[in-house]
Design a protein around this motif. Sequence first.
Motif, PDB file in Angstrom:
ATOM      1  N   ASP A  23     -36.462  -9.079 -52.226  1.00 43.03           N
ATOM      2  CA  ASP A  23     -37.864  -8.927 -52.609  1.00 43.03           C
ATOM      3  C   ASP A  23     -38.706  -9.246 -51.383  1.00 43.03           C
ATOM      4  O   ASP A  23     -38.370 -10.162 -50.622  1.00 43.03           O
ATOM      5  CB  ASP A  23     -38.204  -9.877 -53.763  1.00 43.03           C
ATOM      6  CG  ASP A  23     -39.544  -9.561 -54.405  1.00 43.03           C
ATOM      7  OD1 ASP A  23     -40.582  -9.678 -53.715  1.00 43.03           O
ATOM      8  OD2 ASP A  23     -39.564  -9.208 -55.592  1.00 43.03           O
ATOM      9  N   ILE A  58     -41.856 -15.039 -54.657  1.00 43.68           N
ATOM     10  CA  ILE A  58     -41.060 -14.512 -55.769  1.00 43.68           C
ATOM     11  C   ILE A  58     -39.600 -14.923 -55.603  1.00 43.68           C
ATOM     12  O   ILE A  58     -38.944 -15.370 -56.558  1.00 43.68           O
ATOM     13  CB  ILE A  58     -41.166 -12.981 -55.849  1.00 43.68           C
ATOM     14  CG1 ILE A  58     -42.598 -12.555 -56.189  1.00 43.68           C
ATOM     15  CG2 ILE A  58     -40.184 -12.427 -56.883  1.00 43.68           C
ATOM     16  CD1 ILE A  58     -43.056 -12.970 -57.563  1.00 43.68           C
ATOM     17  N   ASP A  89     -36.097  -5.764 -56.037  1.00 43.47           N
ATOM     18  CA  ASP A  89     -37.466  -5.315 -56.308  1.00 43.47           C
ATOM     19  C   ASP A  89     -37.556  -3.813 -56.054  1.00 43.47           C
ATOM     20  O   ASP A  89     -36.732  -3.252 -55.324  1.00 43.47           O
ATOM     21  CB  ASP A  89     -38.436  -6.068 -55.402  1.00 43.47           C
ATOM     22  CG  ASP A  89     -39.899  -5.794 -55.745  1.00 43.47           C
ATOM     23  OD1 ASP A  89     -40.167  -5.320 -56.871  1.00 43.47           O
ATOM     24  OD2 ASP A  89     -40.756  -6.061 -54.893  1.00 43.47           O
ATOM     25  N   SER A 132     -38.969  -6.333 -61.434  1.00 43.12           N
ATOM     26  CA  SER A 132     -40.187  -5.649 -61.007  1.00 43.12           C
ATOM     27  C   SER A 132     -41.355  -5.957 -61.928  1.00 43.12           C
ATOM     28  O   SER A 132     -41.175  -6.352 -63.088  1.00 43.12           O
ATOM     29  CB  SER A 132     -39.929  -4.134 -60.985  1.00 43.12           C
ATOM     30  OG  SER A 132     -41.123  -3.425 -60.681  1.00 43.12           O
ATOM     31  N   LYS A 161     -41.030  -9.148 -63.948  1.00 38.58           N
ATOM     32  CA  LYS A 161     -41.167 -10.358 -63.142  1.00 38.58           C
ATOM     33  C   LYS A 161     -41.803 -11.517 -63.893  1.00 38.58           C
ATOM     34  O   LYS A 161     -41.708 -12.659 -63.428  1.00 38.58           O
ATOM     35  CB  LYS A 161     -41.966 -10.057 -61.875  1.00 38.58           C
ATOM     36  CG  LYS A 161     -41.159  -9.334 -60.804  1.00 38.58           C
ATOM     37  CD  LYS A 161     -41.929  -9.225 -59.508  1.00 38.58           C
ATOM     38  CE  LYS A 161     -41.071  -8.607 -58.413  1.00 38.58           C
ATOM     39  NZ  LYS A 161     -41.809  -8.471 -57.136  1.00 38.58           N
TER      40      LYS A 161
END
Length: 219
Positions: A9, A14, A55, A83, A105
């Motif tokens: 990612d 994240i 991602d 995502s 996410k």
Amino acid sequence: MICKLLLVDDHSLIRAGVRALVSDIPGYTVVGEGNDGNQVAELVLQLDPDIVLLDISMRTTNGLDALTQLRASGCRSKVLILSMHTDPELIMQALESGAHGYLLKDTTATELEQALTALRNGERYLSPAIAHTVINQALLRTQSFKAPTSDNHNLTARQLEILRLIVRGKSTREIAHGLGLSIKTVETHRSQIMKRLQIYDVAGLVLFAVREQIISLDD
């Protein structure tokens, strides 16, 4: 045996958040991280992860391109898309490109563990929040259907009712409450449905329900 994970990612926060969630789930460990899709193939070759958390939107090479490269290389790692995108066409592209699951996410630690467990067991996983979106998109893209018959699915009326609720993303508890059944009864029906159909993951049940016209856009 510990299940090895690779995080890819382009947002370090994240990755840190996912890594923290994983640290609280027994049986899993993060063995590596990447910040762009063009690193995926090399990292997979070096680290041999069991599951890649990938991602879609990244700087140079996006997740869909990375998926295509991994599939072409014969990679054995399972891929879980992580995502923020809920666009149905994008989700379908990811699944068709080789993703084994799609997780939003804003997921909880519990759902992340469910998704990882599913992939680890050779199943597929879709966030309940996007299950109906995927159903609608699959229906829109399907040009013709084979009419369902008892020979096709061999399910009782109650099992068909529960199947429709499962593919719409309802939890066992929600199904039990809505139908006035015990959780144990719903779990038994769910197990029997999967056994009769020889399908053991929600994504597979969704595709079956679409193909057999068991669900519709109005469901």
